[in-house]
Design a protein around this motif. Structure first.
Motif, PDB file in Angstrom:
ATOM      1  N   MET A 173      -5.132   3.556   4.059  1.00 36.58           N
ATOM      2  CA  MET A 173      -4.734   2.573   3.046  1.00 36.58           C
ATOM      3  C   MET A 173      -5.972   1.782   2.632  1.00 36.58           C
ATOM      4  SD  MET A 173      -1.323   0.975   4.768  1.00 36.58           S
ATOM      5  CE  MET A 173       0.229   1.838   4.803  1.00 36.58           C
ATOM      6  N   GLU A 215      -3.216  -0.419  -4.950  1.00 36.00           N
ATOM      7  CA  GLU A 215      -4.552  -0.073  -4.480  1.00 36.00           C
ATOM      8  C   GLU A 215      -5.460  -1.284  -4.296  1.00 36.00           C
ATOM      9  OE1 GLU A 215      -6.374   3.131  -6.575  1.00 36.00           O
ATOM     10  OE2 GLU A 215      -4.516   4.280  -6.623  1.00 36.00           O
ATOM     11  N   ALA A 245       0.836  -1.210   0.000  1.00 41.67           N
ATOM     12  CA  ALA A 245       0.000   0.000   0.000  1.00 41.67           C
ATOM     13  C   ALA A 245       0.870   1.259   0.000  1.00 41.67           C
ATOM     14  CB  ALA A 245      -0.932  -0.008   1.203  1.00 41.67           C
TER      15      ALA A 245
END
Length: 177
Positions: free
Chosen positions: A91, A67, A62
């Motif tokens: 995150m 993603e 992250a």
């Protein structure tokens, strides 16, 4: 433990002592990510972190811009800690509380990198179920990679799809393609 590189480089994360975990060492993690950095653009990949424990590996991905991260662990405390830490750092880590083997049996989603850090005291038969399920259920994308962390005393080179291993102190990463 600390995040080695990326947006959150140098940030320390302290897991509760009561969690049944053995986080990947910073030295081993740095070596692993040096290998991956030469092969992938982190913002273009999907990662599945199995036996995720503290989320150490998920946080590193992250921090480097990944993603699409899914962390799977059977222990409620581990999942709770990952969720709290991911929220604190903003995150995007999807967590699933599940037995990893049951998850692999049912999962249909493909990933670029699947990282597994099972207990070091697994026997080779238990370790072998991980690549067996990943490849049987076609969970890796084209050019995908399964990485299994284990003790240097465990040899996984005879397993199907084994490619190579790298050792960092007492830690070993076996790569499957």
């Amino acid at each position: 433990m600390r995040i080695i590189s990326g947006l959150f480089k140098g940030r320390r994360i302290t897991a509760p002592k009561k969690l049944p975990v053995r986080p990947t060492t910073d030295m081993a993690k740095e070596g692993l990510f040096n290998i991956l950095n030469n092969r992938y653009y982190f913002d273009d990949i999907s990662v599945l972190d199995l036996f995720s424990g503290t989320g150490n590996i998920s946080y590193e991905f992250a921090s480097r811009g990944t993603e699409h991260i899914t962390a799977v662990d059977a222990h409620y405390g581990c999942i709770k800690f990952i969720n709290e830490t991911a929220d604190a750092f903003e995150m995007n880590i999807n967590t699933i509380k599940s037995d990893v083997f049951k998850f692999l049996e049912k999962s249909k989603q493909k990933h670029t990198i699947i990282f597994a850090d099972p207990p070091y005291d697994f026997d080779v038969e238990a370790f072998s179920k991980i690549p067996e399920l990943v490849f049987k259920n076609e969970l890796l994308e084209d050019e995908g990679l399964l990485i299994v962390e284990h003790s240097k005393h465990t040899d996984l080179s005879q397993l199907d799809h084994y490619s190579y291993s790298k050792s960092y102190g007492g830690n070993m990463f076996s790569f499957f393609e």
